[in-house]
Design a protein around this motif. Sequence first.
Motif, PDB file in Angstrom:
ATOM      1  N   ALA A  25       0.832  -1.205   0.000  1.00  0.00           N
ATOM      2  CA  ALA A  25       0.000   0.000   0.000  1.00  0.00           C
ATOM      3  C   ALA A  25       0.868   1.257   0.000  1.00  0.00           C
ATOM      4  CB  ALA A  25      -0.920   0.011   1.207  1.00  0.00           C
ATOM      5  N   ALA A  26       1.972   1.211   0.730  1.00  0.00           N
ATOM      6  CA  ALA A  26       2.887   2.357   0.762  1.00  0.00           C
ATOM      7  C   ALA A  26       3.509   2.594  -0.607  1.00  0.00           C
ATOM      8  CB  ALA A  26       3.973   2.134   1.805  1.00  0.00           C
ATOM      9  N   ALA A  27       3.819   1.509  -1.316  1.00  0.00           N
ATOM     10  CA  ALA A  27       4.395   1.661  -2.656  1.00  0.00           C
ATOM     11  C   ALA A  27       3.401   2.315  -3.601  1.00  0.00           C
ATOM     12  CB  ALA A  27       4.820   0.298  -3.196  1.00  0.00           C
ATOM     13  N   CYS A  28       2.135   1.927  -3.518  1.00  0.00           N
ATOM     14  CA  CYS A  28       1.121   2.552  -4.376  1.00  0.00           C
ATOM     15  C   CYS A  28       0.851   3.995  -3.947  1.00  0.00           C
ATOM     16  CB  CYS A  28      -0.163   1.742  -4.351  1.00  0.00           C
ATOM     17  SG  CYS A  28      -0.047   0.226  -5.296  1.00  0.00           S
ATOM     18  N   ALA A  29       0.842   4.237  -2.642  1.00  0.00           N
ATOM     19  CA  ALA A  29       0.622   5.603  -2.157  1.00  0.00           C
ATOM     20  C   ALA A  29       1.757   6.530  -2.569  1.00  0.00           C
ATOM     21  CB  ALA A  29       0.463   5.595  -0.642  1.00  0.00           C
ATOM     22  N   ALA A  30       2.963   5.980  -2.678  1.00  0.00           N
ATOM     23  CA  ALA A  30       4.112   6.801  -3.084  1.00  0.00           C
ATOM     24  C   ALA A  30       3.937   7.355  -4.493  1.00  0.00           C
ATOM     25  CB  ALA A  30       5.395   5.983  -3.002  1.00  0.00           C
ATOM     26  N   LEU A  31       3.147   6.688  -5.314  1.00  0.00           N
ATOM     27  CA  LEU A  31       2.908   7.204  -6.665  1.00  0.00           C
ATOM     28  C   LEU A  31       2.161   8.536  -6.642  1.00  0.00           C
ATOM     29  CD1 LEU A  31       1.923   3.904  -8.477  1.00  0.00           C
ATOM     30  CD2 LEU A  31       4.077   5.161  -8.667  1.00  0.00           C
ATOM     31  N   PHE A  36       6.336  11.763  -8.397  1.00  0.00           N
ATOM     32  CA  PHE A  36       5.785  10.879  -9.406  1.00  0.00           C
ATOM     33  C   PHE A  36       4.471  11.375  -9.984  1.00  0.00           C
ATOM     34  CE2 PHE A  36       8.285   8.087  -6.576  1.00  0.00           C
ATOM     35  CZ  PHE A  36       9.258   7.732  -7.495  1.00  0.00           C
ATOM     36  N   GLU A  37       3.721  12.132  -9.193  1.00  0.00           N
ATOM     37  CA  GLU A  37       2.408  12.592  -9.631  1.00  0.00           C
ATOM     38  C   GLU A  37       2.491  13.411 -10.918  1.00  0.00           C
ATOM     39  OE1 GLU A  37      -1.545  14.415  -7.560  1.00  0.00           O
ATOM     40  OE2 GLU A  37       0.381  15.200  -6.910  1.00  0.00           O
ATOM     41  N   ALA A  38       3.482  14.287 -11.009  1.00  0.00           N
ATOM     42  CA  ALA A  38       3.636  15.101 -12.210  1.00  0.00           C
ATOM     43  C   ALA A  38       3.987  14.245 -13.424  1.00  0.00           C
ATOM     44  CB  ALA A  38       4.705  16.168 -11.991  1.00  0.00           C
ATOM     45  N   ARG A  39       4.838  13.242 -13.212  1.00  0.00           N
ATOM     46  CA  ARG A  39       5.202  12.352 -14.322  1.00  0.00           C
ATOM     47  C   ARG A  39       4.004  11.550 -14.794  1.00  0.00           C
ATOM     48  NH1 ARG A  39      10.979   9.870 -12.277  1.00  0.00           N
ATOM     49  NH2 ARG A  39      12.032  11.872 -12.067  1.00  0.00           N
ATOM     50  N   LEU A  40       3.237  11.019 -13.846  1.00  0.00           N
ATOM     51  CA  LEU A  40       2.052  10.248 -14.209  1.00  0.00           C
ATOM     52  C   LEU A  40       1.012  11.120 -14.897  1.00  0.00           C
ATOM     53  CD1 LEU A  40       1.678   7.954 -11.076  1.00  0.00           C
ATOM     54  CD2 LEU A  40       2.443   7.306 -13.366  1.00  0.00           C
ATOM     55  N   ALA A  41       0.848  12.347 -14.409  1.00  0.00           N
ATOM     56  CA  ALA A  41      -0.100  13.265 -15.046  1.00  0.00           C
ATOM     57  C   ALA A  41       0.312  13.566 -16.481  1.00  0.00           C
ATOM     58  CB  ALA A  41      -0.211  14.556 -14.239  1.00  0.00           C
ATOM     59  N   GLY A  42       1.607  13.640 -16.711  1.00  0.00           N
ATOM     60  CA  GLY A  42       2.098  13.851 -18.077  1.00  0.00           C
ATOM     61  C   GLY A  42       1.770  12.688 -18.993  1.00  0.00           C
ATOM     62  N   LEU A  43       1.621  11.503 -18.413  1.00  0.00           N
ATOM     63  CA  LEU A  43       1.243  10.319 -19.182  1.00  0.00           C
ATOM     64  C   LEU A  43      -0.271  10.136 -19.238  1.00  0.00           C
ATOM     65  CD1 LEU A  43       3.910   7.846 -17.771  1.00  0.00           C
ATOM     66  CD2 LEU A  43       3.883   8.892 -20.044  1.00  0.00           C
TER      67      LEU A  43
END
Length: 101
Positions: A25-31, A36-43
């Motif tokens: 859960a911590a690994a998923c929350a770290a996203l 990472f949020e900005a990188r994921l939003a870019g995708l």
Amino acid sequence: MFANFARQRSIAVYHLHMGGPDGDAAACAALGAPRFEARLAGLGIYFVQSASQTDVMLVTGLLLSRDIDHVLRQIASLPQPSTILTVVACATNGGQMASPD
């Protein structure tokens, strides 16, 4: 083959943690961290707080018999089409908590 493929909209991801060891859960929350949020939003990937708004549900933790009703309610509220992914060993096969064969 997929050179002309493009999504028409972003992918909404909902994280459902079932309990047990919290490492997954911590690994998923770290996203969701700014790094990472900005990188994921870019995708085109972002996290939502409700299963009714999601395209992909990530399930982590141990699924116990006492939690099955909660999980079934969450699955029933998913819009169609949607995808359910079990993430990390605990949700997939019980991980360290699995019974030896």
